[in-house]
Design a protein around this motif. Structure first.
Motif, PDB file in Angstrom:
ATOM      1  N   TYR A   1     -30.494  -4.979  66.252  1.00 32.07           N
ATOM      2  CA  TYR A   1     -31.302  -3.771  66.398  1.00 32.07           C
ATOM      3  C   TYR A   1     -31.926  -3.305  65.089  1.00 32.07           C
ATOM      4  CZ  TYR A   1     -27.078  -1.387  64.658  1.00 32.07           C
ATOM      5  OH  TYR A   1     -25.988  -0.987  63.911  1.00 32.07           O
ATOM      6  N   TYR A   2     -31.570  -3.990  63.984  1.00 29.02           N
ATOM      7  CA  TYR A   2     -32.098  -3.538  62.696  1.00 29.02           C
ATOM      8  C   TYR A   2     -33.597  -3.800  62.581  1.00 29.02           C
ATOM      9  CZ  TYR A   2     -33.356  -3.570  57.782  1.00 29.02           C
ATOM     10  OH  TYR A   2     -33.992  -3.355  56.589  1.00 29.02           O
ATOM     11  N   VAL A   3     -34.327  -2.755  62.348  1.00 30.01           N
ATOM     12  CA  VAL A   3     -35.735  -2.810  61.983  1.00 30.01           C
ATOM     13  C   VAL A   3     -35.914  -1.775  60.891  1.00 30.01           C
ATOM     14  CG1 VAL A   3     -38.127  -2.471  62.714  1.00 30.01           C
ATOM     15  CG2 VAL A   3     -36.478  -3.496  64.300  1.00 30.01           C
ATOM     16  N   ARG A   4     -36.590  -2.146  59.855  1.00 32.73           N
ATOM     17  CA  ARG A   4     -36.724  -1.220  58.739  1.00 32.73           C
ATOM     18  C   ARG A   4     -37.410   0.072  59.187  1.00 32.73           C
ATOM     19  NH1 ARG A   4     -38.095  -3.017  52.574  1.00 32.73           N
ATOM     20  NH2 ARG A   4     -38.139  -0.926  51.674  1.00 32.73           N
ATOM     21  N   GLY A   5     -36.763   1.194  58.880  1.00 34.95           N
ATOM     22  CA  GLY A   5     -37.294   2.499  59.241  1.00 34.95           C
ATOM     23  C   GLY A   5     -36.835   3.007  60.586  1.00 34.95           C
ATOM     24  N   ILE A   6     -36.025   2.232  61.320  1.00 36.19           N
ATOM     25  CA  ILE A   6     -35.637   2.634  62.675  1.00 36.19           C
ATOM     26  C   ILE A   6     -34.723   3.855  62.663  1.00 36.19           C
ATOM     27  CG2 ILE A   6     -33.555   1.214  62.876  1.00 36.19           C
ATOM     28  CD1 ILE A   6     -34.411   0.576  65.735  1.00 36.19           C
ATOM     29  N   GLY A   7     -34.100   4.133  61.524  1.00 29.68           N
ATOM     30  CA  GLY A   7     -33.222   5.296  61.444  1.00 29.68           C
ATOM     31  C   GLY A   7     -33.949   6.613  61.627  1.00 29.68           C
ATOM     32  N   ALA A   8     -35.263   6.598  61.467  1.00 32.40           N
ATOM     33  CA  ALA A   8     -36.040   7.822  61.655  1.00 32.40           C
ATOM     34  C   ALA A   8     -36.167   8.204  63.123  1.00 32.40           C
ATOM     35  CB  ALA A   8     -37.430   7.663  61.033  1.00 32.40           C
ATOM     36  N   ILE A   9     -35.944   7.241  64.032  1.00 32.47           N
ATOM     37  CA  ILE A   9     -36.105   7.533  65.458  1.00 32.47           C
ATOM     38  C   ILE A   9     -34.837   7.263  66.268  1.00 32.47           C
ATOM     39  CG2 ILE A   9     -38.589   7.129  65.436  1.00 32.47           C
ATOM     40  CD1 ILE A   9     -38.089   4.331  66.507  1.00 32.47           C
ATOM     41  N   ARG A  10     -33.834   6.604  65.662  1.00 30.03           N
ATOM     42  CA  ARG A  10     -32.579   6.332  66.370  1.00 30.03           C
ATOM     43  C   ARG A  10     -31.408   6.760  65.515  1.00 30.03           C
ATOM     44  NH1 ARG A  10     -32.494   0.298  68.753  1.00 30.03           N
ATOM     45  NH2 ARG A  10     -30.424   1.054  69.387  1.00 30.03           N
ATOM     46  N   ASP A  11     -30.349   7.249  66.167  1.00 26.11           N
ATOM     47  CA  ASP A  11     -29.163   7.724  65.453  1.00 26.11           C
ATOM     48  C   ASP A  11     -28.244   6.547  65.130  1.00 26.11           C
ATOM     49  OD1 ASP A  11     -30.039  10.366  65.591  1.00 26.11           O
ATOM     50  OD2 ASP A  11     -29.122  10.655  67.554  1.00 26.11           O
TER      51      ASP A  11
ATOM     52  N   GLN B   1     -24.092  -1.548  50.304  1.00 24.44           N
ATOM     53  CA  GLN B   1     -25.370  -0.870  50.465  1.00 24.44           C
ATOM     54  C   GLN B   1     -25.200   0.540  51.016  1.00 24.44           C
ATOM     55  OE1 GLN B   1     -28.221  -3.222  52.637  1.00 24.44           O
ATOM     56  NE2 GLN B   1     -27.825  -5.070  51.447  1.00 24.44           N
ATOM     57  N   ILE B   2     -24.153   0.752  51.793  1.00 28.60           N
ATOM     58  CA  ILE B   2     -23.872   2.101  52.290  1.00 28.60           C
ATOM     59  C   ILE B   2     -23.503   3.017  51.137  1.00 28.60           C
ATOM     60  CG2 ILE B   2     -22.323   3.501  53.715  1.00 28.60           C
ATOM     61  CD1 ILE B   2     -24.254   1.884  55.374  1.00 28.60           C
ATOM     62  N   ILE B   3     -22.626   2.547  50.260  1.00 23.79           N
ATOM     63  CA  ILE B   3     -22.146   3.366  49.140  1.00 23.79           C
ATOM     64  C   ILE B   3     -23.265   3.648  48.148  1.00 23.79           C
ATOM     65  CG2 ILE B   3     -20.549   3.408  47.179  1.00 23.79           C
ATOM     66  CD1 ILE B   3     -18.617   1.779  48.958  1.00 23.79           C
ATOM     67  N   SER B   4     -24.112   2.664  47.898  1.00 22.63           N
ATOM     68  CA  SER B   4     -25.199   2.858  46.931  1.00 22.63           C
ATOM     69  C   SER B   4     -26.347   3.684  47.505  1.00 22.63           C
ATOM     70  CB  SER B   4     -25.747   1.498  46.473  1.00 22.63           C
ATOM     71  OG  SER B   4     -26.417   0.836  47.543  1.00 22.63           O
ATOM     72  N   GLY B   5     -26.413   3.802  48.824  1.00 24.65           N
ATOM     73  CA  GLY B   5     -27.507   4.531  49.456  1.00 24.65           C
ATOM     74  C   GLY B   5     -28.685   3.650  49.837  1.00 24.65           C
ATOM     75  N   TYR B   6     -28.603   2.357  49.532  1.00 22.08           N
ATOM     76  CA  TYR B   6     -29.722   1.454  49.815  1.00 22.08           C
ATOM     77  C   TYR B   6     -29.952   1.300  51.322  1.00 22.08           C
ATOM     78  CZ  TYR B   6     -32.731  -2.680  49.596  1.00 22.08           C
ATOM     79  OH  TYR B   6     -33.774  -3.561  49.731  1.00 22.08           O
ATOM     80  N   ARG B   7     -28.867   1.344  52.094  1.00 20.75           N
ATOM     81  CA  ARG B   7     -29.027   1.209  53.550  1.00 20.75           C
ATOM     82  C   ARG B   7     -29.773   2.406  54.123  1.00 20.75           C
ATOM     83  NH1 ARG B   7     -29.139  -3.777  55.001  1.00 20.75           N
ATOM     84  NH2 ARG B   7     -28.834  -4.055  57.232  1.00 20.75           N
ATOM     85  N   ASN B   8     -29.531   3.592  53.601  1.00 22.50           N
ATOM     86  CA  ASN B   8     -30.301   4.758  54.022  1.00 22.50           C
ATOM     87  C   ASN B   8     -31.783   4.575  53.709  1.00 22.50           C
ATOM     88  OD1 ASN B   8     -28.432   6.461  55.229  1.00 22.50           O
ATOM     89  ND2 ASN B   8     -27.773   7.359  53.303  1.00 22.50           N
ATOM     90  N   PHE B   9     -32.063   4.002  52.536  1.00 26.49           N
ATOM     91  CA  PHE B   9     -33.446   3.747  52.133  1.00 26.49           C
ATOM     92  C   PHE B   9     -34.128   2.797  53.108  1.00 26.49           C
ATOM     93  CE2 PHE B   9     -36.129   0.651  49.794  1.00 26.49           C
ATOM     94  CZ  PHE B   9     -37.204   1.474  49.487  1.00 26.49           C
ATOM     95  N   LEU B  10     -33.418   1.746  53.533  1.00 28.31           N
ATOM     96  CA  LEU B  10     -34.002   0.781  54.466  1.00 28.31           C
ATOM     97  C   LEU B  10     -34.196   1.376  55.855  1.00 28.31           C
ATOM     98  CD1 LEU B  10     -32.051  -2.482  53.516  1.00 28.31           C
ATOM     99  CD2 LEU B  10     -34.365  -1.843  52.846  1.00 28.31           C
ATOM    100  N   TYR B  11     -33.207   2.144  56.301  1.00 28.50           N
ATOM    101  CA  TYR B  11     -33.275   2.714  57.646  1.00 28.50           C
ATOM    102  C   TYR B  11     -34.151   3.972  57.714  1.00 28.50           C
ATOM    103  CZ  TYR B  11     -29.776  -0.104  60.153  1.00 28.50           C
ATOM    104  OH  TYR B  11     -29.110  -1.103  60.805  1.00 28.50           O
ATOM    105  N   VAL B  12     -34.448   4.561  56.556  1.00 30.43           N
ATOM    106  CA  VAL B  12     -35.154   5.841  56.471  1.00 30.43           C
ATOM    107  C   VAL B  12     -34.349   6.919  57.196  1.00 30.43           C
ATOM    108  CG1 VAL B  12     -37.365   7.040  56.740  1.00 30.43           C
ATOM    109  CG2 VAL B  12     -37.324   4.551  56.464  1.00 30.43           C
ATOM    110  N   THR B  13     -33.149   7.134  56.710  1.00 25.12           N
ATOM    111  CA  THR B  13     -32.259   8.147  57.257  1.00 25.12           C
ATOM    112  C   THR B  13     -31.329   8.623  56.152  1.00 25.12           C
ATOM    113  OG1 THR B  13     -30.584   8.598  58.947  1.00 25.12           O
ATOM    114  CG2 THR B  13     -30.572   6.419  57.973  1.00 25.12           C
TER     115      THR B  13
END
Length: 385
Positions: free
Chosen positions: A315-325, A338-350
């Motif tokens: 289900y990973y698509v870059r930026g999908i965090g802006a529309i899915r929880d 990546q979770i700890i560094s915050g990079y995953r938030n950057f990729l998901y846009v959340t």
């Protein structure tokens, strides 16, 4: 420990650890590195332009713009050149920190047609090159600022993140968590089922079926933790070549809702990763114990475990965090570094994927798995084998 499959896993880990240290790590080519020739070429080109440019009413707007921003840019490049040639590494770190901050400010504000980040961010059809360059420049700025404020011994290997601890940091933000979780699956997949071949070995033990399952879970957990030993051999080799670094090196992280990075110490970053991976081990072990008592099939255990590890790719698509929880999916937390560094938030846009939320989700699922396993094992009709 006498299980041939488990021994094979440790041997394979040892082989790949040594192969990585001897073959792959030396070929690591960071985008942001200490390249004196590149800095010098950039500095001399701009300096030549500034000496020859004449500003009058007929001057093109881009020429005026370049003449306005180049002097400060060259001041930082000149500081970097002088510092590295004189081996004043603290001065180099300070000038580089200012260079990255100024570069990102100029490129992010005025770029698009005239200014660009490092060309290597624009390769392979990367449609997110602009944001990747922005992230990398702010990351580098924070890292070099940390070098100026810390007490670590600086070197070119430290600047290029080649030391053993920095290599471990990079691996934790890549595929090392996936490798550890797959190993945990392989250690646990048959720990219940293999006793079906010799049930009489456990029939005389003064433990309930629930107690036997707990003991097996602890054994799987310990086996997964021991996987760190063969992997550490590669880090020892890298440390002998490039230095080990130290636990006070800065690690840039970007917190939810913040625009810029802040630094934590290497020891804190590694400790948080260790805690997160331990929670994932518990998650995998409890999940496979539950599947073992329900389906009683090793292949089913393997499939279920692997599905949870790789499900994010479905289900990973870059930026999908802006529309899915996505922060409520336990599978979104597999890339613990990546979770700890915050990079995953950057990729998901959340801003939802955080260390605390991840521990809560993974811990809650683990408790649910164990509770259901306990209820099943206490049922009168349940038989372990």
């Amino acid at each position: 420990m006498s299980n041939k499959k488990n021994i094979a896993i440790y041997v394979i880990l040892l082989f790949f650890s040594c192969y990585y240290a001897l073959k792959i790590a030396p070929e690591y080519d960071p985008i942001e590195k200490v390249d004196v020739s590149e800095i010098e070429a950039r500095y001399l080109t701009r300096e030549k332009f500034l000496k020859r440019v004449v500003i009058d009413q007929w001057t093109h707007q881009y020429t005026r713009f370049a003449a306005g921003i180049y002097p400060e840019w060259n001041k930082y490049d000149k500081g970097r050149l002088d510092a590295i040639k004189q081996h004043k590494l603290n001065d180099y770190a300070e000038a580089t920190f200012k260079w990255y901050m100024y570069s990102d400010e100029m490129i992010y504000r005025y770029g698009g047609e005239t200014l660009f980040y490092n060309p290597r961010y624009y390769t392979y059809g990367n449609t997110y090159s602009w944001m990747d360059g922005h992230y990398a420049y702010l990351y580098s700025a924070s890292r070099f600022e940390g070098y100026t404020e810390g007490k670590s011994n600086l070197s070119v290997n430290v600047f290029e993140e080649r030391t053993a601890l920095q290599t471990l940091q990079r691996l934790l933000q890549a595929y090392l968590p996936l490798i550890l979780l797959v190993c945990c699956i392989l250690f646990t997949v048959d720990i219940v089922m293999k006793d079906r071949r010799n049930p009489t070995l456990l029939q005389g033990l003064p433990f309930s079926d629930w107690g036997k399952l707990l003991v097996k879970g602890v054994v799987s957990l310990l086996g997964s933790i021991l996987a760190i030993i063969p992997l550490s051999v590669g880090l020892l080799i890298i440390g002998a070549r490039n230095g080990f670094g130290d636990l006070w090196l800065p690690v840039p992280i970007i917190k939810p809702g913040e625009k810029y990075f802040s630094n934590i110490m290497m020891w804190q970053y590694l400790m948080e990763n260790m805690i997160f991976i331990m929670f994932w081990f518990l998650f995998i072990v409890s999940l496979l114990l539950l599947v073992s008592v329900i389906l009683k099939n090793e292949f089913a255990n393997l499939v279920v475990g692997c599905v949870f590890v790789v499900a994010e790719f479905m289900y990973y698509v870059r930026g999908i965090g802006a529309i899915r929880d996505v922060q409520w999916y336990p599978t979104s937390y597999v890339q613990v570094g990546q979770i700890i560094s915050g990079y995953r938030n950057f990729l998901y846009v959340t801003d939802g994927l955080t260390f605390g939320t991840g521990l809560f989700i993974i811990g809650l699922c683990t408790c649910i798995f164990l509770f259901v396993t306990f209820l099943i094992s206490r049922h009168r009709k349940f038989k372990l084998f």
